[in-house]
Motif scaffolding. Structure first.
Motif, PDB file in Angstrom:
ATOM      1  N   GLU A  19      10.400 -27.948  32.324  1.00 55.34           N
ATOM      2  CA  GLU A  19      10.014 -27.271  31.089  1.00 55.34           C
ATOM      3  C   GLU A  19      10.895 -26.053  30.854  1.00 55.34           C
ATOM      4  N   VAL A  20      12.001 -25.984  31.566  1.00 55.50           N
ATOM      5  CA  VAL A  20      12.834 -24.789  31.561  1.00 55.50           C
ATOM      6  C   VAL A  20      13.293 -24.396  30.152  1.00 55.50           C
ATOM      7  N   PHE A  21      13.501 -25.346  29.265  1.00 58.96           N
ATOM      8  CA  PHE A  21      13.973 -25.028  27.915  1.00 58.96           C
ATOM      9  C   PHE A  21      12.858 -24.988  26.877  1.00 58.96           C
ATOM     10  N   TYR A  22      11.629 -25.160  27.283  1.00 57.84           N
ATOM     11  CA  TYR A  22      10.503 -25.229  26.341  1.00 57.84           C
ATOM     12  C   TYR A  22      10.443 -23.996  25.434  1.00 57.84           C
ATOM     13  N   ASP A  23      10.328 -22.821  26.011  1.00 58.76           N
ATOM     14  CA  ASP A  23      10.216 -21.599  25.217  1.00 58.76           C
ATOM     15  C   ASP A  23      11.492 -21.295  24.449  1.00 58.76           C
ATOM     16  N   ILE A  24      12.619 -21.578  25.055  1.00 64.04           N
ATOM     17  CA  ILE A  24      13.898 -21.298  24.402  1.00 64.04           C
ATOM     18  C   ILE A  24      14.070 -22.183  23.170  1.00 64.04           C
ATOM     19  N   ILE A  25      13.715 -23.442  23.266  1.00 64.74           N
ATOM     20  CA  ILE A  25      13.832 -24.331  22.112  1.00 64.74           C
ATOM     21  C   ILE A  25      12.862 -23.910  21.014  1.00 64.74           C
ATOM     22  N   GLY A  26      11.674 -23.468  21.398  1.00 62.89           N
ATOM     23  CA  GLY A  26      10.729 -22.975  20.396  1.00 62.89           C
ATOM     24  C   GLY A  26      11.299 -21.792  19.635  1.00 62.89           C
ATOM     25  N   GLY A  27      11.843 -20.814  20.357  1.00 59.61           N
ATOM     26  CA  GLY A  27      12.433 -19.650  19.704  1.00 59.61           C
ATOM     27  C   GLY A  27      13.656 -20.003  18.872  1.00 59.61           C
ATOM     28  N   PHE A  28      14.500 -20.872  19.399  1.00 57.27           N
ATOM     29  CA  PHE A  28      15.685 -21.322  18.676  1.00 57.27           C
ATOM     30  C   PHE A  28      15.294 -22.060  17.402  1.00 57.27           C
ATOM     31  N   ASN A  29      14.223 -22.827  17.465  1.00 61.07           N
ATOM     32  CA  ASN A  29      13.732 -23.589  16.319  1.00 61.07           C
ATOM     33  C   ASN A  29      13.410 -22.657  15.144  1.00 61.07           C
ATOM     34  N   PHE A  30      12.779 -21.504  15.438  1.00 57.20           N
ATOM     35  CA  PHE A  30      12.484 -20.526  14.388  1.00 57.20           C
ATOM     36  C   PHE A  30      13.761 -20.090  13.681  1.00 57.20           C
ATOM     37  N   LEU A  31      14.774 -19.766  14.464  1.00 61.68           N
ATOM     38  CA  LEU A  31      16.018 -19.255  13.892  1.00 61.68           C
ATOM     39  C   LEU A  31      16.741 -20.321  13.073  1.00 61.68           C
ATOM     40  N   VAL A  32      16.746 -21.551  13.558  1.00 64.02           N
ATOM     41  CA  VAL A  32      17.393 -22.646  12.834  1.00 64.02           C
ATOM     42  C   VAL A  32      16.730 -22.858  11.472  1.00 64.02           C
TER      43      VAL A  32
ATOM     44  N   GLY B 119       6.018 -27.504  17.988  1.00 66.72           N
ATOM     45  CA  GLY B 119       6.686 -27.771  16.720  1.00 66.72           C
ATOM     46  C   GLY B 119       5.796 -27.438  15.533  1.00 66.72           C
ATOM     47  N   MET B 120       4.525 -27.789  15.633  1.00 67.23           N
ATOM     48  CA  MET B 120       3.591 -27.476  14.551  1.00 67.23           C
ATOM     49  C   MET B 120       3.435 -25.960  14.408  1.00 67.23           C
ATOM     50  N   TRP B 121       3.367 -25.259  15.524  1.00 64.69           N
ATOM     51  CA  TRP B 121       3.247 -23.804  15.506  1.00 64.69           C
ATOM     52  C   TRP B 121       4.477 -23.166  14.859  1.00 64.69           C
ATOM     53  N   VAL B 122       5.669 -23.627  15.244  1.00 64.45           N
ATOM     54  CA  VAL B 122       6.900 -23.092  14.665  1.00 64.45           C
ATOM     55  C   VAL B 122       6.913 -23.312  13.154  1.00 64.45           C
ATOM     56  N   LEU B 123       6.577 -24.494  12.714  1.00 59.59           N
ATOM     57  CA  LEU B 123       6.583 -24.809  11.286  1.00 59.59           C
ATOM     58  C   LEU B 123       5.550 -23.978  10.537  1.00 59.59           C
ATOM     59  N   LEU B 124       4.367 -23.831  11.089  1.00 61.48           N
ATOM     60  CA  LEU B 124       3.310 -23.051  10.443  1.00 61.48           C
ATOM     61  C   LEU B 124       3.699 -21.580  10.335  1.00 61.48           C
ATOM     62  N   VAL B 125       4.182 -20.999  11.422  1.00 59.82           N
ATOM     63  CA  VAL B 125       4.559 -19.581  11.410  1.00 59.82           C
ATOM     64  C   VAL B 125       5.770 -19.339  10.507  1.00 59.82           C
ATOM     65  N   SER B 126       6.664 -20.306  10.420  1.00 61.82           N
ATOM     66  CA  SER B 126       7.864 -20.171   9.583  1.00 61.82           C
ATOM     67  C   SER B 126       7.590 -20.407   8.103  1.00 61.82           C
ATOM     68  N   SER B 127       6.483 -21.020   7.778  1.00 65.65           N
ATOM     69  CA  SER B 127       6.199 -21.408   6.390  1.00 65.65           C
ATOM     70  C   SER B 127       6.370 -20.289   5.369  1.00 65.65           C
ATOM     71  N   PRO B 128       5.849 -19.083   5.605  1.00 67.77           N
ATOM     72  CA  PRO B 128       6.038 -18.050   4.570  1.00 67.77           C
ATOM     73  C   PRO B 128       7.501 -17.775   4.243  1.00 67.77           C
ATOM     74  N   VAL B 129       8.349 -17.625   5.250  1.00 73.80           N
ATOM     75  CA  VAL B 129       9.754 -17.338   4.959  1.00 73.80           C
ATOM     76  C   VAL B 129      10.448 -18.569   4.366  1.00 73.80           C
ATOM     77  N   LEU B 130      10.025 -19.761   4.747  1.00 75.93           N
ATOM     78  CA  LEU B 130      10.591 -20.967   4.137  1.00 75.93           C
ATOM     79  C   LEU B 130      10.286 -21.005   2.639  1.00 75.93           C
ATOM     80  N   PHE B 131       9.048 -20.698   2.291  1.00 70.84           N
ATOM     81  CA  PHE B 131       8.663 -20.737   0.883  1.00 70.84           C
ATOM     82  C   PHE B 131       9.241 -19.558   0.101  1.00 70.84           C
ATOM     83  N   ILE B 132       9.377 -18.398   0.729  1.00 66.01           N
ATOM     84  CA  ILE B 132      10.026 -17.267   0.052  1.00 66.01           C
ATOM     85  C   ILE B 132      11.471 -17.639  -0.263  1.00 66.01           C
TER      86      ILE B 132
END
Length: 151
Positions: free
Chosen positions: A31-44, A111-124
């Motif tokens: 699971e070494v990349f689990y948190d890193i991929i989550g954080g990277f996903n936000f930025l992408v 993935g669902m968490w990243v998408l949900l938290v990112s939603s406001p900036v995506l829609f802005i």
């Protein structure tokens, strides 16, 4: 690009990143990349939504919201990468990283968490460019966003 298309493309990007992380993690039982991929996903997702935005550079509201979000997610990514390195792993995964379905659930929920938290900036970023100058209300809302991120 319409807000719906930005959101759907973001969901696709998120699914691809999370499934790639899951495939690697399951194949190597790590699971070494689990948190890193989550954080990277936000930025992408944030960069994607800014790139496909109509008039992103000219809209101060979009730029400000995006920069605050990137700063908060960049900090989270840095912290999670440090934590993963310091701990040498995450004990939450010890009982599931060799179980296909259960391990996949962790990646799916992230993935669902990243998408949900990112939603406001995506829609802005996907909203039409604003022709009106920034108002006191805009400043108050951005200050609230910044305070929420800082504290």
């Amino acid at each position: 690009m319409t807000p719906l298309l930005v959101f759907l493309n973001s969901a696709f990007i998120t699914a691809a990143l999370q499934l790639a992380g899951f495939a690697h993690g399951y194949a190597f039982r790590t699971e070494v990349f689990y948190d890193i991929i989550g954080g990277f996903n936000f930025l992408v997702l944030t960069v994607f939504s800014a790139l496909v935005s109509d008039g992103w550079v000219a809209d101060g509201r979009k730029v400000a919201a995006t920069l605050i979000f990137v700063a908060s997610r960049g900090w989270l990514l840095s912290f999670l990468a440090w934590r993963a390195h310091e701990r040498g792993g995450d004990s939450r995964f010890d009982a599931v990283k060799d179980k296909f379905g259960k391990f996949l659930v962790f990646w799916t929920v992230q993935g669902m968490w990243v998408l949900l938290v990112s939603s406001p900036v995506l829609f802005i970023n996907a909203s039409p460019a604003s022709a009106s100058p920034a108002s006191t209300r805009d400043a108050a809302l951005l200050a609230g966003f910044l305070l929420g991120v800082a504290f």
